[in-house]
Design a protein around this motif. Structure first.
Motif, mmCIF file in Angstrom:
data_model
loop_
_atom_site.group_PDB
_atom_site.id
_atom_site.type_symbol
_atom_site.label_atom_id
_atom_site.label_comp_id
_atom_site.label_asym_id
_atom_site.label_seq_id
_atom_site.Cartn_x
_atom_site.Cartn_y
_atom_site.Cartn_z
ATOM 1 N N SER A 23 0.809 -1.222 0.000
ATOM 2 C CA SER A 23 0.000 0.000 0.000
ATOM 3 C C SER A 23 0.840 1.269 0.000
ATOM 4 O O SER A 23 0.311 2.355 -0.257
ATOM 5 C CB SER A 23 -0.934 0.006 1.219
ATOM 6 O OG SER A 23 -0.186 0.090 2.419
ATOM 7 N N THR A 24 2.124 1.171 0.295
ATOM 8 C CA THR A 24 2.967 2.368 0.305
ATOM 9 C C THR A 24 3.287 2.867 -1.097
ATOM 10 O O THR A 24 3.566 4.057 -1.279
ATOM 11 C CB THR A 24 4.279 2.092 1.050
ATOM 12 O OG1 THR A 24 4.973 1.012 0.409
ATOM 13 C CG2 THR A 24 4.011 1.740 2.502
ATOM 14 N N ASN A 48 5.819 11.576 -3.774
ATOM 15 C CA ASN A 48 6.029 10.152 -3.530
ATOM 16 C C ASN A 48 7.061 9.650 -4.531
ATOM 17 O O ASN A 48 7.859 10.432 -5.056
ATOM 18 C CB ASN A 48 4.719 9.374 -3.601
ATOM 19 C CG ASN A 48 4.024 9.531 -4.942
ATOM 20 O OD1 ASN A 48 4.581 10.063 -5.899
ATOM 21 N ND2 ASN A 48 2.787 9.077 -5.020
ATOM 22 N N LEU A 49 7.067 8.374 -4.813
ATOM 23 C CA LEU A 49 8.069 7.805 -5.717
ATOM 24 C C LEU A 49 7.760 8.049 -7.187
ATOM 25 O O LEU A 49 8.602 7.743 -8.047
ATOM 26 C CB LEU A 49 8.190 6.297 -5.475
ATOM 27 C CG LEU A 49 8.661 5.862 -4.089
ATOM 28 C CD1 LEU A 49 8.666 4.343 -3.988
ATOM 29 C CD2 LEU A 49 10.033 6.431 -3.778
ATOM 30 N N GLY A 134 14.387 0.386 1.748
ATOM 31 C CA GLY A 134 13.856 1.428 0.870
ATOM 32 C C GLY A 134 13.292 2.617 1.634
ATOM 33 O O GLY A 134 13.594 3.777 1.306
ATOM 34 N N CYS A 135 12.486 2.352 2.648
ATOM 35 C CA CYS A 135 11.904 3.451 3.439
ATOM 36 C C CYS A 135 12.976 4.213 4.219
ATOM 37 O O CYS A 135 12.926 5.445 4.326
ATOM 38 C CB CYS A 135 10.848 2.893 4.399
ATOM 39 S SG CYS A 135 9.392 2.214 3.587
ATOM 40 N N LEU A 158 8.925 13.753 7.143
ATOM 41 C CA LEU A 158 8.568 12.367 6.845
ATOM 42 C C LEU A 158 7.062 12.238 6.652
ATOM 43 O O LEU A 158 6.273 12.751 7.447
ATOM 44 C CB LEU A 158 9.015 11.444 7.980
ATOM 45 C CG LEU A 158 10.506 11.488 8.347
ATOM 46 C CD1 LEU A 158 10.789 10.524 9.483
ATOM 47 C CD2 LEU A 158 11.377 11.168 7.148
ATOM 48 N N GLY A 159 6.670 11.528 5.588
ATOM 49 C CA GLY A 159 5.264 11.331 5.299
ATOM 50 C C GLY A 159 4.712 10.062 5.923
ATOM 51 O O GLY A 159 5.449 9.234 6.491
ATOM 52 N N ALA A 160 3.407 9.903 5.793
ATOM 53 C CA ALA A 160 2.740 8.747 6.405
ATOM 54 C C ALA A 160 3.143 7.438 5.742
ATOM 55 O O ALA A 160 3.162 6.384 6.395
ATOM 56 C CB ALA A 160 1.217 8.921 6.327
ATOM 57 N N ALA A 161 3.500 7.482 4.456
ATOM 58 C CA ALA A 161 3.850 6.247 3.753
ATOM 59 C C ALA A 161 5.086 5.589 4.350
ATOM 60 O O ALA A 161 5.198 4.351 4.363
ATOM 61 C CB ALA A 161 4.076 6.547 2.269
ATOM 62 N N LEU A 162 6.016 6.371 4.849
ATOM 63 C CA LEU A 162 7.233 5.803 5.438
ATOM 64 C C LEU A 162 6.917 5.015 6.703
ATOM 65 O O LEU A 162 7.455 3.922 6.917
ATOM 66 C CB LEU A 162 8.231 6.921 5.739
ATOM 67 C CG LEU A 162 8.775 7.676 4.520
ATOM 68 C CD1 LEU A 162 9.681 8.809 4.965
ATOM 69 C CD2 LEU A 162 9.521 6.727 3.596
ATOM 70 N N PHE A 163 6.040 5.563 7.523
ATOM 71 C CA PHE A 163 5.684 4.854 8.761
ATOM 72 C C PHE A 163 4.891 3.584 8.456
ATOM 73 O O PHE A 163 5.068 2.553 9.129
ATOM 74 C CB PHE A 163 4.885 5.783 9.675
ATOM 75 C CG PHE A 163 5.644 6.993 10.127
ATOM 76 C CD1 PHE A 163 6.548 6.905 11.171
ATOM 77 C CD2 PHE A 163 5.478 8.210 9.480
ATOM 78 C CE1 PHE A 163 7.265 8.019 11.596
ATOM 79 C CE2 PHE A 163 6.181 9.325 9.892
ATOM 80 C CZ PHE A 163 7.089 9.227 10.945
ATOM 81 N N ILE A 164 4.042 3.633 7.438
ATOM 82 C CA ILE A 164 3.315 2.419 7.028
ATOM 83 C C ILE A 164 4.292 1.376 6.505
ATOM 84 O O ILE A 164 4.174 0.177 6.804
ATOM 85 C CB ILE A 164 2.256 2.771 5.972
ATOM 86 C CG1 ILE A 164 1.198 3.704 6.561
ATOM 87 C CG2 ILE A 164 1.598 1.512 5.432
ATOM 88 C CD1 ILE A 164 0.198 4.212 5.541
#
Length: 231
Positions: A23-24, A48-49, A134-135, A158-164
């Motif tokens: 999901s990231t 994002n990426l 990667g994160c 840092l965004g939420a995707a990194l923590f997920i």
């Protein structure tokens, strides 16, 4: 029964971690513009990426995809490769786990299923390590730019995707380790029990020797000692 429960828990952990890691990739907020030291915020930048976007004060967002893959920064290309590799490894690990678990009826004998389940655990561990790398690589670039006093461009947080992604990678590593340890416990053979007969005392042995029935059943004739035998 205990190993089957451990395999079920490991399967749930790894599948949950793989879903979080997957999901990231489409998640927008890998990094968000910092408002540190800003009094009035007129726009919010995030990326994002795959793209970079800006959201104005009215809530309207404008996004721009990265024009060229080869012209991207090296850390973005590395993060893309690591996250895609993690998703692929998680897919193959889930297939191996379904085949190797005891509660399924495919995979052959118990020894073969144990080897397949152990392979699934190793694949999930690699999946978690790839996502974690990667994160962490992406986060390292954000933090290095944020704390660099000579960096004058837009700084990000840092965004939420990194923590997920970190959470999913941790679940994959934990679940894969449980898979491997559960198989190791199954390979331990039970120890054989040996009956221990306590040696008879000297008195009981002499009593048994003096019993007339023992002399009848014994093939060795009894020895007669002279009165001076112990002198």
């Amino acid at each position: 029964m205990a190993s089957s429960s451990a395999e079920l828990i490991a399967f749930l952990l790894t599948i949950s971690g793989w879903v979080l890691v997957s999901s990231t990739l489409p998640t927008d907020y890998w990094k968000v513009s910092s408002i540190d030291g800003t009094v009035i915020t007129t726009a919010t930048f995030w990326a994002n990426l795959w793209k970079t976007c800006v959201t104005d004060s009215t809530g309207v967002s404008n996004c721009k995809d990265f024009p060229s893959m080869l012209a991207l920064d090296g850390y973005i290309q590395a993060c893309r490769g690591l996250m895609i590799a993690a998703v692929c490894l998680g897919f193959f690990g889930s297939v191996f786990a379904l085949v190797g678990m005891k509660c399924t009826k495919v995979g052959g004998s118990d020894q073969t299923k144990a080897k397949i389940a152990c392979l699934a655990g190793l694949v999930f561990i690699l999946c978690g390590l790839s996502a974690l790398t990667g994160c962490s690589l992406y986060a390292n670039r954000i933090t290095s730019e944020f704390f660099d006093p000579t960096f004058i461009a837009q700084k990000y947080e840092l965004g939420a995707a990194l923590f997920i992604g970190w959470a999913g990678a941790s679940l994959c590593i934990i679940g894969g380790s449980i898979f491997c340890f559960s198989i190791a416990e199954n390979n331990k053979t039970p120890r054989l029990g040996y009956a221990y007969n306590r040696a008879g005392s000297v008195v009981s042995a002499r009593t048994k020797a003096c019993n007339g029935s023992d002399f009848k059943t014994s093939k060795v004739p009894p020895k007669h000692f002279d009165k001076n035998a112990y002198v």
